[in-house]
Design an enzyme around this catalytic site. Sequence first.
Site, PDB file in Angstrom:
ATOM      1  N   PHE A  96       0.812  -1.215   0.000  1.00 42.83           N
ATOM      2  CA  PHE A  96       0.000   0.000   0.000  1.00 42.83           C
ATOM      3  C   PHE A  96       0.847   1.268   0.000  1.00 42.83           C
ATOM      4  O   PHE A  96       0.368   2.343  -0.376  1.00 42.83           O
ATOM      5  CB  PHE A  96      -0.949   0.003   1.207  1.00 42.83           C
ATOM      6  CG  PHE A  96      -0.358   0.499   2.494  1.00 42.83           C
ATOM      7  CD1 PHE A  96      -0.584   1.803   2.930  1.00 42.83           C
ATOM      8  CD2 PHE A  96       0.416  -0.334   3.291  1.00 42.83           C
ATOM      9  CE1 PHE A  96      -0.061   2.254   4.130  1.00 42.83           C
ATOM     10  CE2 PHE A  96       0.947   0.121   4.485  1.00 42.83           C
ATOM     11  CZ  PHE A  96       0.706   1.424   4.910  1.00 42.83           C
ATOM     12  N   LYS A  97       2.122   1.152   0.369  1.00 47.44           N
ATOM     13  CA  LYS A  97       2.984   2.331   0.393  1.00 47.44           C
ATOM     14  C   LYS A  97       3.119   2.951  -1.001  1.00 47.44           C
ATOM     15  O   LYS A  97       3.398   4.147  -1.121  1.00 47.44           O
ATOM     16  CB  LYS A  97       4.364   1.964   0.939  1.00 47.44           C
ATOM     17  CG  LYS A  97       4.345   1.227   2.280  1.00 47.44           C
ATOM     18  CD  LYS A  97       3.777   2.065   3.396  1.00 47.44           C
ATOM     19  CE  LYS A  97       3.635   1.296   4.693  1.00 47.44           C
ATOM     20  NZ  LYS A  97       4.857   1.072   5.412  1.00 47.44           N
ATOM     21  N   ASP A  98       2.919   2.147  -2.047  1.00 47.62           N
ATOM     22  CA  ASP A  98       2.993   2.690  -3.409  1.00 47.62           C
ATOM     23  C   ASP A  98       1.936   3.765  -3.659  1.00 47.62           C
ATOM     24  O   ASP A  98       2.139   4.658  -4.486  1.00 47.62           O
ATOM     25  CB  ASP A  98       2.793   1.575  -4.451  1.00 47.62           C
ATOM     26  CG  ASP A  98       3.965   0.613  -4.513  1.00 47.62           C
ATOM     27  OD1 ASP A  98       5.111   1.066  -4.353  1.00 47.62           O
ATOM     28  OD2 ASP A  98       3.735  -0.587  -4.721  1.00 47.62           O
TER      29      ASP A  98
END
Length: 496
Positions: free
Chosen positions: A112-114
């Site tokens: 999810f950091k993307d």
Amino acid sequence: MKYNSTRDKNNRISAAQTIIKGIAEDGGLFVPEKIPQTDDAFLSEMLTCSYQERAFKILSLYLTDYTDEEIKECIKKAYTDQKFDDESIAPLIKLSDEQYILELWHGPTSAFKDMALQLLPQLMSTALQKTKQKNDVAILVATSGDTGKAALEGFRNVEKIKIIVFYPQQGVSDIQRRQMITQKGANVDVIAIEGNFDDAQSGLKKIFNDKVFNKELAEKGYELSSANSINWGRLLPQIVYYFSAYCDLVNKKVIRPGDKVDFTVPTGNFGDILAGYYARKMGLPINKLICASNTNNVLTDFFATGTYDKNRKFFKTISPSMDILISSNLERLLYHVTEDDRKIDEWMNKLSANGHYTIDSSYLSQLQEIFIADWVDEKETLATIRILHDTYGYTADPHTAVAWQAAQNYRETADYKKIPMVVLSTASPYKFNDSVLAALGIDIGDADEFTQLDILKKYNKSAIPAGLSSLKTASILHKKICAKENMAVEIRNCLK
């Protein structure tokens, strides 16, 4: 709109300066002076928008010193079909009539950091141009697994920016480690530390607050910044997917505009769930935010008692991105609840000096109106992965499983209102092959992480992400290891 430090209201700067700096000189975190409000018309307009268009509508409320064209260009570069393998960017998956999974891992690093770290480099690069800053920026990152690779990929070969990532040598999955140590780029460095994530994060905070060290680097032509969620530019893009998920529920005719929804978030550093808090404060009809922790349940205890106490045993778990005892973004939440920079400074100094602080009961009551906190142990996590697979045909990673089980626990309480529940899925199951396969009862023998990818594919509907399958032949480029006390030395060496 201006931004001020959580520890000094008079420390006010622009959005561009906020994104470049990352953290305030006084050790505080930057927050917007006011939270923009949305109305029914705003939400109605978002319903027919693409994810990129929804992102523009949210970001433009906060980045008022950026032009519309600059924001649109940043978004265009971040959310492309070359980087994300699902055109909706953050697809909403139905598992039952009232339960949905929001998949946030379709970007290049399968986490999810993307969602934020494809956009932050664009925002920062634009900010450097806008402010005409002469010095280059050195991005320092502490990672518990996913942030490191996402930041490395996002900032790779970005002009005027150098990035140095520190990760706990024994605190990430095999795939996560491999993603980082094979990272290409002329401006990247990756260093393992002999310690855990909190050691890395605390070490970097000390470095950010070391005025002598910062002056030394400035003379070398570098200004420090961060890509962790202490940077507002990391947190802001995460607000978007709460609005987007809500719009998708309306478009699917699951709810009508104005109906309330619950969100459950697997939580470590408190950034992901804090973005949901901002969305709620902006007017999005969120009922409860369920804060899901693993055995490192410092947040669960805090929301129950009002005492934050990091003085406890640290557990290395199968959900390593949540193996955190100092949840930095909680400081932002407490600032918005108290609106008292002196109180925040006092509490954070107590945390630094004694490892704990206690908030006033009136503030705790306000938080408990919004947040439900729970934790899930290793045995339950593995069992939940199996239940999701056997019941719904859905293969989840351990972090998603923690959130799912916390959501089920809440749904069984007397407080639960029968409304849709959205569980945030923060990583592809392929990043945690050994744990997922063990949960499914699959004997992998001595299979390496790449053989495990192929084995898991037999039990998973989604394809193996290209970024993971390519790791098998990728060369190892980063082999540095340092003691947690020597992080500043390593930074000096990298910036020579």
